[in-house]
Design a protein around this motif. Structure first.
Motif, mmCIF file in Angstrom:
data_model
loop_
_atom_site.group_PDB
_atom_site.id
_atom_site.type_symbol
_atom_site.label_atom_id
_atom_site.label_comp_id
_atom_site.label_asym_id
_atom_site.label_seq_id
_atom_site.Cartn_x
_atom_site.Cartn_y
_atom_site.Cartn_z
ATOM 1 N N VAL A 159 39.923 25.832 40.481
ATOM 2 C CA VAL A 159 40.841 26.906 40.146
ATOM 3 C C VAL A 159 41.443 27.439 41.429
ATOM 4 N N ASN A 160 42.762 27.496 41.462
ATOM 5 C CA ASN A 160 43.411 28.077 42.624
ATOM 6 C C ASN A 160 43.756 29.529 42.298
ATOM 7 N N ILE A 161 43.094 30.454 42.953
ATOM 8 C CA ILE A 161 43.306 31.870 42.620
ATOM 9 C C ILE A 161 44.742 32.321 42.888
ATOM 10 N N GLN A 162 45.482 31.533 43.688
ATOM 11 C CA GLN A 162 46.884 31.891 43.961
ATOM 12 C C GLN A 162 47.761 31.716 42.719
ATOM 13 N N ASP A 163 47.274 30.933 41.747
ATOM 14 C CA ASP A 163 48.095 30.655 40.564
ATOM 15 C C ASP A 163 47.806 31.604 39.407
ATOM 16 N N LEU A 164 46.873 32.540 39.584
ATOM 17 C CA LEU A 164 46.390 33.315 38.436
ATOM 18 C C LEU A 164 47.079 34.679 38.286
ATOM 19 N N ASP A 165 47.146 35.155 37.033
ATOM 20 C CA ASP A 165 47.722 36.470 36.749
ATOM 21 C C ASP A 165 46.719 37.591 37.031
ATOM 22 N N VAL A 166 45.420 37.266 36.897
ATOM 23 C CA VAL A 166 44.382 38.283 37.131
ATOM 24 C C VAL A 166 43.351 37.725 38.118
ATOM 25 N N VAL A 167 43.097 38.476 39.175
ATOM 26 C CA VAL A 167 42.050 38.080 40.133
ATOM 27 C C VAL A 167 41.069 39.244 40.256
ATOM 28 N N VAL A 168 39.787 38.928 40.038
ATOM 29 C CA VAL A 168 38.741 39.950 40.151
ATOM 30 C C VAL A 168 37.932 39.598 41.399
ATOM 31 N N SER A 169 38.101 40.388 42.449
ATOM 32 C CA SER A 169 37.444 40.056 43.722
ATOM 33 C C SER A 169 36.263 40.964 44.014
ATOM 34 N N GLY A 170 35.247 40.378 44.631
ATOM 35 C CA GLY A 170 34.064 41.146 44.998
ATOM 36 C C GLY A 170 33.826 41.103 46.494
ATOM 37 N N GLY A 171 33.206 42.149 47.001
ATOM 38 C CA GLY A 171 32.915 42.227 48.425
ATOM 39 C C GLY A 171 31.447 42.450 48.688
#
Ligand code: FAD
Length: 335
Positions: free
Chosen positions: A210-222
């Motif tokens: 999955v390329n996160i650059q292509d997605l409408d929703v990105v859920v990121s964690g730190g």
């Protein structure tokens, strides 16, 4: 190159990954069409591939006049040297006034080398392109000084004017299925395909599908996620929203998640419709990768966290309390 051909074409560098056209190619071709109409010139889209699962002529539907195909085994795997050689050779021969490439990982790798080879400048990671009505020069807009200002850059003294553009920056117009393009297969000297890099193979890394650059929703964690297993919470939320999981460098450095998920200066630049920053402080390096998102939801227990300055919704509190409640609410609403 010195200024010589301000009537030349706009050359778009397309991208094909394992036979599939990257959506940024269509986006850039359509934007190039708009710019070319203002300049009264044509659009050529260059494709380099070993196989492709589409009719390449269809790029005409989004505005290409010419589709330039360089086909062969050297493009089975990405090889920066071969890409650089082929693009530079074609630029020198065709003399375009503008060259546009996607700011994908590969575009960001070969374009600086191309710029050096053809002796011109490069504006990387643009989020806006326009034509100056008086001079006809390309106006290349990108965030600068850690994203605090938008700088518009012109290249008046050298040609071609070159820019990389973040994927998903421009909307893709409806295809005009009546349009036709000429497909050309240029003759290239054998030496452009020679390289000191020998690609022995490709290994699959978790996260590459999955390329996160292509997605409408990105859920990121730190770092606030505290351990690898807690990313499952974000995976659940992302999957409910039809999105994917991103991460800060701190999370990647801790090996909680693999590098293809990293968002930021030394990771990927994403422009989703919605970006969740969960347990991420909001360093300038992280902001560089996500501040063009349409809508940002930040979850952090520190009310002073810099991420809140770029957030549209700021949820101040413990992520281990807030995220499960969001998940529960979504499930409840969907019955
Ligand atoms: P921290 O800064 O430690 O923040 C963790 C946050 O979690 C804090 O704000 C804290 O309040 C919050 N938190 C903790 N527990 C909870 C909880 N239970 N609930 C809610 N909130 C909680 N960073 C990137 O992200 N991407 C890059 O590409 C990148 N490239 C870099 C390139 C260079 C050259 C350099 C020098 C640095 C780069 N960095 C990059 C690193 C960057 O400077 C930061 O160190 C990093 O972004 C911090 O990650 P973080 O926000 O996850 O961690």
């Amino acid at each position: 190159m010195q200024r010589s051909n301000r009537s030349g074409e706009i050359l778009v560098i397309g991208e094909i990954r394992e036979g599939t056209l990257h959506s940024a190619t269509v986006e850039l071709t359509a934007k190039a069409r708009e710019l070319a109409d203002r300049l009264g010139t044509k659009v050529t889209t260059l494709l380099m591939y070993d196989r492709v699962d589409m009719n390449v002529e269809d790029l005409a539907w989004w505005g290409a006049d010419v589709v330039l195909c360089v086909v062969g085994e050297p493009f089975r795997y990405f090889n920066q040297e071969v890409y650089t050689n082929v693009i530079s050779y074609l630029i020198k021969g065709r003399n375009p006034q503008i060259v546009l490439a996607p700011a994908t990982t590969s575009g960001r790798t070969y374009m600086p080398a191309v710029a050096a080879k053809v002796h011109t400048g490069l504006t990387a990671d643009c989020t806006g392109l326009d034509i100056d009505a008086d001079t006809g020069l390309l106006l290349q807009t990108r965030p600068a000084i850690g994203g605090n200002i938008m700088a518009t850059i012109q290249t008046p003294n050298h040609l071609p004017q070159m820019a990389t553009v973040r994927p998903r920056t421009f909307p893709v117009p409806k295809p005009n299925r009546g349009r036709k393009a000429r497909v050309e297969h240029p003759d290239l000297p054998g030496e452009v395909f020679t390289s000191s890099i020998e690609v022995l193979g490709k290994e699959h890394q978790e996260g590459m599908d999955v390329n996160i650059q292509d997605l409408d929703v990105v859920v990121s964690g730190g770092k606030g996620l505290k351990k690898a297993e807690n990313f499952n919470l974000l995976r659940e939320l992302a999957s409910l929203l039809g999105g994917g999981v991103g991460a800060s460098r701190a999370a990647v450095d801790n090996k909680w998640i693999s590098y293809p998920h990293q968002v930021g200066l030394s990771g990927k630049v994403v422009s989703p419709k919605v970006y969740f920053a969960v347990g991420i402080s909001g360093s300038v390096q992280h902001l560089a990768g996500m501040q063009t998102a349409d809508f940002v939801v930040a979850i952090n227990k520190d009310p002073e966290a810099p991420i809140f300055r770029v957030a549209d919704i700021a949820l101040c509190g413990d992520l281990f309390d807030i995220v499960p409640r969001i998940i529960e609410k979504i499930k409840e609403q969907r019955g």
